[in-house]
Design a protein around this motif. Structure first.
Motif, PDB file in Angstrom:
ATOM      1  N   LEU A 187     -14.295  -1.583  -2.962  1.00  0.00           N
ATOM      2  CA  LEU A 187     -14.334  -0.830  -3.547  1.00  0.00           C
ATOM      3  C   LEU A 187     -15.976  -0.012  -3.833  1.00  0.00           C
ATOM      4  CD1 LEU A 187     -12.994   1.117  -5.442  1.00  0.00           C
ATOM      5  CD2 LEU A 187     -13.382  -0.370  -7.295  1.00  0.00           C
ATOM      6  N   GLY A 207     -10.245  -4.621   0.985  1.00  0.00           N
ATOM      7  CA  GLY A 207     -10.940  -3.569   0.730  1.00  0.00           C
ATOM      8  C   GLY A 207     -12.060  -4.099   0.081  1.00  0.00           C
ATOM      9  N   HIS A 222      -5.564   2.220  -5.980  1.00  0.00           N
ATOM     10  CA  HIS A 222      -5.562   2.740  -4.156  1.00  0.00           C
ATOM     11  C   HIS A 222      -6.482   3.274  -3.326  1.00  0.00           C
ATOM     12  CE1 HIS A 222      -1.525   0.785  -4.227  1.00  0.00           C
ATOM     13  NE2 HIS A 222      -1.848   0.584  -2.983  1.00  0.00           N
ATOM     14  N   GLU A 223      -7.202   2.890  -3.186  1.00  0.00           N
ATOM     15  CA  GLU A 223      -8.520   3.860  -2.952  1.00  0.00           C
ATOM     16  C   GLU A 223      -8.181   5.161  -1.794  1.00  0.00           C
ATOM     17  OE1 GLU A 223     -11.779   2.772  -0.619  1.00  0.00           O
ATOM     18  OE2 GLU A 223     -12.508   4.680   0.037  1.00  0.00           O
ATOM     19  N   VAL A 224      -8.384   6.060  -1.919  1.00  0.00           N
ATOM     20  CA  VAL A 224      -7.846   7.556  -1.361  1.00  0.00           C
ATOM     21  C   VAL A 224      -8.839   7.949  -0.563  1.00  0.00           C
ATOM     22  CG1 VAL A 224      -5.070   7.308  -2.196  1.00  0.00           C
ATOM     23  CG2 VAL A 224      -7.395   8.672  -2.663  1.00  0.00           C
ATOM     24  N   LYS A 225      -8.701   8.912   0.469  1.00  0.00           N
ATOM     25  CA  LYS A 225      -9.559   9.809   0.843  1.00  0.00           C
ATOM     26  C   LYS A 225     -10.694  10.153   0.076  1.00  0.00           C
ATOM     27  CE  LYS A 225      -8.319  13.441   3.559  1.00  0.00           C
ATOM     28  NZ  LYS A 225      -7.289  14.428   4.500  1.00  0.00           N
ATOM     29  N   ARG A 273     -11.258  -2.384   4.868  1.00  0.00           N
ATOM     30  CA  ARG A 273     -10.582  -1.610   4.575  1.00  0.00           C
ATOM     31  C   ARG A 273     -10.588  -0.732   3.514  1.00  0.00           C
ATOM     32  NH1 ARG A 273      -4.449  -2.656   3.175  1.00  0.00           N
ATOM     33  NH2 ARG A 273      -5.339  -1.751   1.041  1.00  0.00           N
ATOM     34  N   ARG A 274     -10.190  -0.056   2.969  1.00  0.00           N
ATOM     35  CA  ARG A 274      -9.706   0.956   2.540  1.00  0.00           C
ATOM     36  C   ARG A 274      -9.257   0.063   0.517  1.00  0.00           C
ATOM     37  NH1 ARG A 274      -6.889   7.401   2.955  1.00  0.00           N
ATOM     38  NH2 ARG A 274      -7.772   7.510   3.964  1.00  0.00           N
ATOM     39  N   ASP A 290       1.116  -1.063   0.381  1.00  0.00           N
ATOM     40  CA  ASP A 290      -0.105  -0.328  -0.326  1.00  0.00           C
ATOM     41  C   ASP A 290       0.569   0.889  -0.074  1.00  0.00           C
ATOM     42  OD1 ASP A 290      -2.661  -1.048   0.277  1.00  0.00           O
ATOM     43  OD2 ASP A 290      -1.766  -2.206   2.068  1.00  0.00           O
ATOM     44  N   ILE A 292      -9.827   7.045  -5.833  1.00  0.00           N
ATOM     45  CA  ILE A 292      -9.120   6.546  -6.845  1.00  0.00           C
ATOM     46  C   ILE A 292      -7.789   6.626  -7.033  1.00  0.00           C
ATOM     47  CG2 ILE A 292     -10.054   4.085  -6.052  1.00  0.00           C
ATOM     48  CD1 ILE A 292     -10.517   3.786  -8.950  1.00  0.00           C
ATOM     49  N   ASP A 335     -15.778   5.793  -4.586  1.00  0.00           N
ATOM     50  CA  ASP A 335     -14.704   5.813  -3.723  1.00  0.00           C
ATOM     51  C   ASP A 335     -13.965   7.033  -4.819  1.00  0.00           C
ATOM     52  OD1 ASP A 335     -15.745   4.455  -1.478  1.00  0.00           O
ATOM     53  OD2 ASP A 335     -14.825   2.852  -2.709  1.00  0.00           O
TER      54      ASP A 335
END
Ligand code: GDP
Ligand code: MG
Length: 370
Positions: free
Chosen positions: A280, A278, A331-334, A252-253, A59, A286, A284
């Motif tokens: 999706l 995680g 990757h999923e981000v904020k 999780r993300r 990650d 990404i 979201d």
């Protein structure tokens, strides 16, 4: 080194802080709520609480190029195996994937027989298996070259009337190098001249000894055309998956890999993603390689609109700013702003790398001219 406070750790585990502190005491560590603990310590405490955790380094590379950030996978749950079919050309890879898909599509899904994306998931007695239908070798090799490991199990197709051929040998070598378990499907057993034992004999030359010959290589005779042996083969896939203890944390993300991508005239960049960790969800944000986006719509392998997808599930998504490359990790981000910032930073980095290589080659050229 230290990486997480006791409080953060408790939050991640979803346990009261007091319970985590107690677990730490049992492992011989006296720690306060804001004290940082290292992974090994966290792992011991988690074990005490009967929770499996793993350190997910991969990650870090996706989330920040500068800062190494460790994420924890907690509450690992069983996930479906991801299977790739490999073998020599014309030995029946496509036919086998078709036979499997058709064998397991129920009446109610009949309209869903047409496949929309390069991967599909089937269900047998409540157990799922995901098949990657990307053009075997190239995709596998390209992805491996880019460091993406997506396959848990390989089905090696060998035609019983042809035996081991160059691409079969190549596939065996790939699997060995990547340490991916292999199941041999000896195909075309309906054809005249099919010789199952000859295939098994040839396999031994590659160190693969069939179970019934005292080795540990699972060989299943099948006919993709006549739909014979398909259930046995799938049973062996599930058995192998069981042995591999494939697990992931769905809380999780999300993170995973791009399986295929294209620019659709009407819909813009379209990507098939394989979720590996995680969950999706539509909405979201990404980061995908050096592109990014907020997921506008998501579809399953039958083209049906869905809202979320967990580990080992392939999905098609809309909403990316550009077309990513197969093998790119996501990757999923904020939020979208963060994703955009990170994507831009990566682009700048890529560009400066390109420029420095260009400068080097120009200098080389001049020095040669002089
Ligand atoms: P791929 O190149 O490995 O994807 O191979 P294909 O699935 O395209 O199959 C190549 C040829 O073999 C096609 O003409 C298939 O119809 C045929 N074929 C595949 N499986 C079987 C089988 O089990 N029995 C017979 N008789 N023919 C098969
Ligand atoms: Mg084919």
């Amino acid at each position: 080194g230290e990486f997480i406070t006791v409080k953060e750790f408790a939050d991640k585990l979803g346990k009261p802080v007091a319970e985590v502190i107690k677990a730490l005491i049992f492992t011989g560590i006296m720690a306060g709520i804001n004290q940082e603990i290292d992974f090994e310590t966290a792992e011991k405490a988690a074990k005490r609480l009967e929770i499996d955790i793993v350190k997910s380094k991969d990650d870090a590379s996706g989330i920040s190029d500068e800062k190494e950030e460790d994420l924890l996978d907690v509450n690992l749950e069983k996930r479906p195996p991801i299977v790739t079919v490999m073998g020599h050309v014309d030995h029946g890879k496509t036919s086998l994937l078709d036979a499997i898909r058709k064998a397991k599509v129920t009446e109610s899904e009949a309209g869903g027989i047409t496949q929309h994306i390069g991967a599909y998931t089937i269900t047998i007695n409540g157990e799922k298996i995901t098949f990657l239908d990307t053009p075997g070798h190239e995709a596998f090799t390209a992805m491996r070259a880019r460091g993406a490991q997506v396959t848990d199990i390989v089905i090696l197709v060998v035609a019983a009337d042809d035996g081991i051929m160059p691409q079969t040998a190549e596939a065996i070598n790939h699997c060995k190098a990547a340490n991916v378990p292999m199941i041999v499907a000896i195909n075309k057993i309906d054809v005249e001249g099919a010789n199952i034992d000859k295939v098994k004999q040839e396999l031994t030359e590659y160190g693969l000894v069939a179970e019934e010959w005292g080795g540990d290589t699972i060989c299943v005779p099948v006919s993709a055309k006549q739909r014979m042996g398909i259930d046995d083969l799938l049973e062996m896939v599930l058995l192998t998956a069981e042995v591999e203890e494939l697990k992931a944390d769905s809380n999780r993300r999300a993170a995973g890999t791009v399986i295929e991508s294209e620019l659709d005239k009407g819909r813009g960049p379209v990507a098939t993603l394989l979720v590996q960790k995680g969950t999706l969800n539509v909405g979201d944000s990404i980061l995908v390689g050096s592109t990014y986006g907020r997921i506008r719509a998501m579809f399953d392998d039958k083209g049906k609109k869905i809202k979320s997808a967990g580990p080992s599930i392939p999905v098609e998504i809309l909403g990316l700013s550009e077309v990513p490359q197969a093998g790119d990790k996501f990757h999923e981000v904020k939020d979208e702003k963060t994703a955009r910032g990170m994507a831009e930073a990566r682009k700048i980095k890529e560009k400066s790398l390109q420029q420095s290589t260009m400068r080097v080659s120009l200098e080389d050229l001049y020095s040669q001219v002089k």
